[in-house]
Write an enzyme that holds these catalytic residues in place. Structure first.
Site, PDB file in Angstrom:
ATOM      1  N   THR A 701      37.093  -6.310  25.062  1.00 10.60           N
ATOM      2  CA  THR A 701      35.943  -7.108  24.643  1.00 10.60           C
ATOM      3  C   THR A 701      34.857  -6.440  23.646  1.00 10.60           C
ATOM      4  OG1 THR A 701      34.293  -6.653  26.421  1.00 10.60           O
ATOM      5  CG2 THR A 701      35.690  -8.426  26.939  1.00 10.60           C
ATOM      6  N   ASP A 702      33.920  -7.310  23.171  1.00  3.00           N
ATOM      7  CA  ASP A 702      32.933  -6.455  22.647  1.00  3.00           C
ATOM      8  C   ASP A 702      31.951  -6.243  23.663  1.00  3.00           C
ATOM      9  OD1 ASP A 702      31.113  -5.580  20.708  1.00  3.00           O
ATOM     10  OD2 ASP A 702      31.146  -7.465  19.556  1.00  3.00           O
ATOM     11  N   TRP A 703      30.954  -5.369  23.338  1.00  3.66           N
ATOM     12  CA  TRP A 703      29.983  -4.635  24.317  1.00  3.66           C
ATOM     13  C   TRP A 703      29.246  -5.709  24.950  1.00  3.66           C
ATOM     14  CZ3 TRP A 703      33.649  -2.121  22.566  1.00  3.66           C
ATOM     15  CH2 TRP A 703      33.843  -0.744  22.698  1.00  3.66           C
TER      16      TRP A 703
END
Ligand code: BGC
Length: 920
Positions: A701-703
C-alpha cells in the site's frame, strides 16, 4: 578486474548530466539564438542561484552532496563571459531575501519571490552583453497540487515584468525553464524571447546539463512528453480536476494529444513529441509492413544540418473509428538515433504488435465485450518527429474485427456518467459509460485460495526454499496465524530493522518470522534518487518528466544501472519508484515524478529503469497503481472512469512495466477507483494484475493508506480487505506485533481465510528471494561486494547501526564528544512513546569573536527544522533551541549539521513539547 560494486561516481554524474541535457526540450530558437557563442551573457532570475533539482515531498528528499546551479555551471565555461556585476546584484538581493522553504511537509511555496528589476539595471546589462538568459523556476509536489494561478501554473507579475524589460532591452533573450512539468506558455507570444528551453528538474547535475545545451556541447534532442495547449482550460480534464471526493474522467481515453489531435487541433501551442535541434534532419520512410500480428516501420534519418545531433522518430497509428471510436493518433513506437554527424544517415526499425494498438470494448458494441479488439478497417501509420507533423507511412487493412485478447470485465464504474467519443463526422460527441455488471465482492468470496494445512514449526527455513530443497508451500505451512498477520504488516518509517532513514521494512519484521529465516527487506523513496532521512547522502537524479523527454530507453537503463549499484551499496532492495501515473492534467502536484501523458512512453521508460536496476539484482516499486492523478484530498478521492479508460490509459504503463520491465513490486494509491480503494481493489490487484498479466510479485500500500470493501467505508484498519484483494503488505505500521487492525478478528470470524494470508505471505517471500537481502541473510554476500563495502567505507560511510535513545518525556545526551568541525554532522536515533512536537535544546559555546557566525542546522527525519547561528560566547555556555516535528512514529532521527566549525557542545536535550495524534 574492476569491482562492479564500487560505484564510479564520475560515471554516475556524467550519465545523469547527459540524461538531463538530452531531456531538455528546445521550443523556439529564432535566428539561431542558441547555441551561445564566445560571448558575454547576462543572467536574470533568482532561480539561477537556487536550482530546483526535483519537486517536493517524498520524491524530493534526496540528501544530495551538491547541486549544480545554472550560473555556477555557466561560470565554469571557458568561452563564455557571465556579467558578474549583475550576478552580484542578485547575490546581494538574495542574501536579503533568502529562499523560502516554507515550514513543514508540503509547505514550500511553488515559486520564490523574484527580484524586482529596475530599467536602468537591465539597460546597463544590455549595453555590456551580447545576450540575456532568463531563468524561471517552479516546483510542486506531494500533498498539494499546482494551481492555475500566478506563481504556480502562471507566471507572477514580477516574472512577467522581468520578461518584458529584458526582452525590450536585449535583442537576444533565451528563457530557461527549471520546472517540474509544463507551465502556461502564453507569455512566449506576448514577449517574444528568441529562444525557449524547457530543462525540467535535472537532479544534482542539472546546472551542468543546462550549460551543455546552452553552449551547444549537447545538441538539444529532448521531445515534449506532454502537449502544451494555449490555456489550462483547454485540457479536457481541467473541468473535473480538483474534486473533493470524486473526479469524473469524462474525457475518457482522450487524454493529452489523443484529445487535441482528435477534437481540438487549434488549441495546441506545442504538440506532443515536439522539440527543436541546432541541426536539421531529413526523414524518409518505407511503407509500414503488417505481418503476423506485428507492424514494422523502417525509417531513414539523415542529418541535413551543420552540427552533430540526435533525432527521435515517433510512429503513430490512426485506427478506423469502427464502433468504438478512437483517437486519431496513438503513439505505437519510438526510437532515437545515435549522434549523427552532418550528412550521416541511420536506419531505424520500429515495431509494434496488434495488441499495442488494440482497443478495449467495455460495452460490447463490437460484439466482443471485455475484449481487446482490432476493429475492421484501415489502420494508417504515421512517422515523424512529433505528433502533428508525423507523415503518412503506409497503412494496412484488417478485413474483419479481430479479438486480440479476451479478458474479464473488471474494476469498471458503478456510477452513471457520460464520456467523450468521436461522433459522426469526427465531431466530439457524448455517450453513456457502461457500468459494472458484476459484484466484485462475489469474486472475492468465491476466490480459490491456497489450501495448505498448518503444520506448526518443523524447523524449515526460507533459505531451504531458496536453495530448492523445499517447496514454498511446505515452508509456509509452518506459519502461525500471528506470523501470517505480522508478515503482511510492513514497519516504518525509519525502521531500525533496515537501513537507517528509509521508508519501510517488510517480510521478517518479527523475531518469530526471522527464526524461520525470513529476512527483512528494505524499501526507500524514490523515484529521483534514494531518500534516507537520517541524512545519508545519495545521488539525485533528473526527474521523471525530464527522463521521459529524452525518449531514450538505453540512456535511462544505463543511468538506473548506477542507481541499482547505489541501492545495493545502501542495502535497499527496492526503490519506491518509478512513479508512472499519467500526466492527466498539468496541475497534478506530482507530475514531476511521473513521465508523460502517454502510457506507452511511460511504460517503456519505466521498463528501462527496472532493467537498469535489475542488473544489480534490485528493483523499483512501480507506483502508484493506479490513477494517482490528483494530490488534493488524495485519501478521499474516487477516480470515476470507464473500464476502457482505465485499461487503455491508466493501467497501460503498469502493464508494460510488468510484461516488458518484469516489475515484481508495485505500490497502490491512497485513493479509490470506481468506489474501491485501490489498496483493497480485488479486480485491480487480482483479476487484472495477477490473473491477466501474470504478475507474481508483491504489492504494497501507500503509507498509511485507507482500505474498504465494496460499498463499505474506508479506514486504515481494514487489512482483511487488503489481503482478500491481494495487496500483500500494509505500509506502514509502527510495530507489526501490536498493530491495531482487523486481521485477527476477521480470521476468527471467518471473513478472512488463512489461505488468503498464505497467498500474500507467498508473494512476499518470493519477492524476498529475488532480493539481495536473501543472500546476505544467509551470509552469502560475495567477496566482491564485501570488498566494495570496504573500499567505499571511506567515501560515504553508511551507518547501518544507529543507536536509538528512548525519550521518556525528556532525554539528555552528552555532547562533548561530537565532532563539530566544518561539514560534519551527528545523527541520533530517538525512540518515542509519545507523539507530537519536541524541542531540541543544545548547551553550546564558541570561542570566536562577537561577530563570528557559527551555525548549527537541526534536521528531524531529513527535514530541515531550522538553523541557529551563534556568535562567539566569550567562553560562556549558552542554551539554544529549536522546535521539531510533529513526530508521529516511534523511530526518528535528529541530525545536527555544522556548516562552520567552532562550536562546542556540552549537552543535547530532546524534550516533549506538545502531545498530538496523527489525525486519521
Ligand atoms: C507517498 C509515496 C512514498 C511514501 C513513502 C507517501 O506519502 O505517496 O509515494 O513512497 O510516502 O515515503
Amino acid at each position: 578486474m574492476e569491482n562492479k560494486y564500487v560505484i564510479n561516481w564520475e560515471k554516475y554524474a556524467s550519465l545523469a548530466r547527459q540524461a538531463a541535457a538530452e531531456g531538455a526540450v528546445l521550443l523556439k530558437n529564432d535566428h539561431q539564438a542558441l547555441p551561445l557563442k564566445k560571448e558575454t551573457i547576462s543572467v536574470f532570475g533568482r532561480i539561477q542561484f537556487h536550482y530546483y533539482k526535483s519537486g517536493t515531498g517524498s520524491g524530493g528528499l534526496v540528501n544530495a552532496k551538491y547541486v549544480v546551479g545554472i550560473t555556477d555551471a555557466l561560470l565554469e565555461e571557458e568561452n563564455l563571459s557571465v556579467n558578474e556585476e549583475l550576478a552580484e546584484v542578485y547575490r546581494s538581493w538574495i542574501a536579503e531575501h533568502p529562499f523560502d522553504q516554507g515550514c513543514g511537509w508540503a509547505q514550500e511555496p511553488w515559486c520564490q519571490e523574484e527580484m524586482p528589476l529596475e530599467e536602468k539595471l537591465v539597460e546597463e546589462a544590455a549595453a555590456k552583453s551580447d545576450a540575456a538568459v532568463i531563468v524561471i523556476g517552479r516546483t510542486a509536489g506531494e500533498d498539494r497540487d499546482a494551481s492555475a494561478e500566478k506563481g504556480s501554473y502562471l507566471l507572477t507579475d514580477l516574472e512577467e515584468d522581468m520578461l518584458s524589460k529584458v526582452c525590450r532591452a536585449f535583442e537576444r533573450v533565451i528563457v530557461v525553464l527549471n520546472v517540474g512539468n509544463i507551465i502556461d506558455m502564453k507569455w512566449v507570444d506576448k514577449y517574444r524571447p528568441s529562444a525557449v528551453l524547457y530543462t525540467w528538474q535535472g537532479g544534482q547535475e542539472g546546472g551542468h546539463s543546462v550549460a551543455d545545451v546552452l553552449t551547444g556541447r549537447v545538441n538539444p534532442c529532448g521531445k515534449l512528453a506532454d502537449t502544451i495547449a494555449h490555456d489550462i482550460s483547454d485540457y479536457p480534464s481541467t473541468e473535473n480536476f480538483g474534486g473533493d471526493t470524486f473526479d469524473l474522467y469524462t474525457e475518457d481515453i482522450y487524454v493529452g494529444y489523443r484529445y487535441f489531435e482528435t477534437f481540438a487541433r487549434d488549441k495546441v501551442l506545442y504538440p506532443f513529441g515536439f522539440g527543436l535541434s541546432y541541426t536539421g534532419f531529413g526523414i524518409t520512410c518505407s511503407p509500414a509492413e503488417h505481418r503476423d500480428g506485428e507492424t514494422i516501420v523502417r525509417v531513414k534519418v539523415t542529418n541535413t544540418g551543420a552540427l552533430p545531433g540526435k533525432e527521435v522518430v515517433q510512429v503513430y497509428v490512426n485506427p478506423p473509428q469502427g464502433k468504438l471510436g478512437k483517437p486519431l493518433r496513438n503513439l505505437a513506437a519510438f526510437a532515437k538515433t545515435k549522434c549523427l554527424v552532418p550528412g550521416e544517415e541511420q536506419e531505424l526499425t520500429l515495431k509494434f504488435s496488434d495488441y499495442d494498438i488494440a482497443s478495449y470494448d467495455d460495452s460490447g458494441v463490437t460484439g466482443h465485450k471485455s475484449c481487446y479488439v482490432l476493429e475492421k478497417g484501415s489502420y494508417e501509420v504515421y512517422a515523424g518527429t512529433d505528433v502533428r507533423s508525423a507523415e503518412a507511412a503506409g497503412s494496412f487493412e484488417i478485413p474483419e474485427t479481430e479479438v486480440i485478447s479476451a479478458c474479464t470485465e473488471a474494476a469498471g464504474p458503478v456510477r452513471k456518467f457520460e464520456r467523450m467519443r468521436v461522433g459522426k463526422g469526427g465531431v466530439l460527441a457524448w455517450e453513456e459509460v457502461p457500468v459494472r455488471t458484476h459484484k466484485m465482492q462475489e469474486r472475492v468470496q468465491t476466490e480459490t485460495l491456497p489450501d495448505i494445512t498448518y503444520t506448526g514449526d518443523k524447523g524449515y527455513t526460507l533459505g531451504e526454499v531458496f536453495d530448492g530443497e523445499l517447496s514454498l508451500d511446505e515452508f509456509l505451512a509452518q506459519l502461525s496465524e500471528e506470523d501470517l498477520c505480522c508478515i503482511v504488516r510492513g514497519e516504518g518509517m525509519c525502521s531500525p530493522k533496515v537501513t537507517p532513514g528509509t521508508a519501510a521494512a517488510f517480510g521478517g519484521v518479527t523475531e518469530s518470522l526471522q527464526r524461520y529465516g525470513i529476512p527483512c527487506g528494505c524499501c526507500a523513496d524514490g523515484p529521483s534518487g534514494i531518500r534516507m532521512d537520517c541524512g545519508t547522502p545519495a545521488f539525485s537524479m533528473p526527474n521523471g518528466t525530464c527522463l521521459a523527454c529524452t525518449f531514450d530507453t538505453e540512456l535511462s537503463e544505463a543511468l538506473y544501472e548506477m542507481e541499482g549499484a547505489e541501492l545495493r551499496k545502501n542495502r535497499i532492495d527496492t526503490l519506491l519508484g518509478p512513479g508512472i501515473n499519467i500526466h492527466r492534467n498539468p496541475l497534478n502536484g506530482r507530475n514531476f515524478e511521473y513521465f508523460s501523458e502517454d502510457p506507452y512512453l511511460t511504460g517503456m521508460m519505466a521498463s528501462a529503469q527496472l532493467k537498469g536496476m535489475a542488473r544489480y539484482g534490485v528493483t523499483g516499486t512501480v507506483k502508484h497503481f493506479a490513477a494517482n492523478n490528483q494530490e488534493y484530498h488524495r485519501r478521499l478521492l474516487d477516480s470515476v472512469m470507464s473500464e476502457r479508460a482505465l485499461r487503455e490509459i491508466y493501467l497501460r504503463g503498469f502493464e508494460i512495466a510488468v510484461k516488458e520491465g518484469k516489475a515484481y513490486s508495485i505500490m497502490t494509491t491512497y485513493g479509490a477507483i470506481n468506489g474501491l480503494w485501490t489498496a483493497s481493489n480485488y479486480d485491480l490487484l487480482t483479476t487484472i494484475l495477477r490473473k491477466e498479466w501474470n504478475f507474481d510479485g508483491m504489492v504494497m500500500t501507500d503509507w498509511w493508506a485507507d482500505l474498504n470493501d465494496e460499498g463499505g467505508p474506508a479506514s486504515t484498519d481494514n487489512l482483511a480487505a487488503m489481503v482478500r484483494s491481494q495487496n500483500d503488505v500494509y505500509m506502514v505500521t509502527q510495530d507489526s506485533l501490536t498493530n491495531k487492525d482487523n486481521l485477527m478478528k476477521s480470521l476468527k470470524e471467518g471473513t478472512l481465510k488463512r489461505g488468503a494470508l498464505l497467498r500474500s505471505a507467498g508473494n512476499i517471500c518470493r519477492m524476498l528471494m529475488k532480493s539481495p537481502v536473501m543472500e546476505r541473510s544467509l551470509g552469502r554476500m560475495s567477496e566482491e561486494e564485501k570488498k566494495a563495502g570496504e573500499v567505499m567505507a571511506g567515501e560515504d560511510k553508511v551507518d547501518f547501526d544507529i543507536t536509538y535513545h528512548k525519550v521518556d518525556g525528556k532525554l539528555v545526551l552528552d555532547g562533548t564528544e561530537i565532532d563539530t568541525s566544518k561539514g560534519k554532522s551527528v545523527v541520533y536515533g530517538i525512540l518515542l512513546d509519545t507523539f507530537g512536537s519536541y524541542t531540541v535544546r543544545l548547551k553550546v559555546k564558541a570561542d570566536g569573536s562577537e561577530l563570528a557566525q557559527i551555525p548549527v542546522s537541526v534536521f528531524a527525519n531529513g527535514h530541515l527544522e531550522g538553523t541557529i547561528t551563534i556568535n562567539g560566547t566569550n567562553g560562556e555556555w549558552i542554551e539554544i533551541e529549536r522546535n521539531i516535528g510533529p513526530l508521529f512514529g516511534p523511530h526518528n532521527y535528529i541530525r545536527l549539521y555544522f556548516a562552520q566549525g567552532g562550536m562546542k557542545i556540552q549537552t543535547v536535550t530532546v524534550e516533549l513539547q506538545e502531545e498530538m495524534s496523527r489525525g486519521f
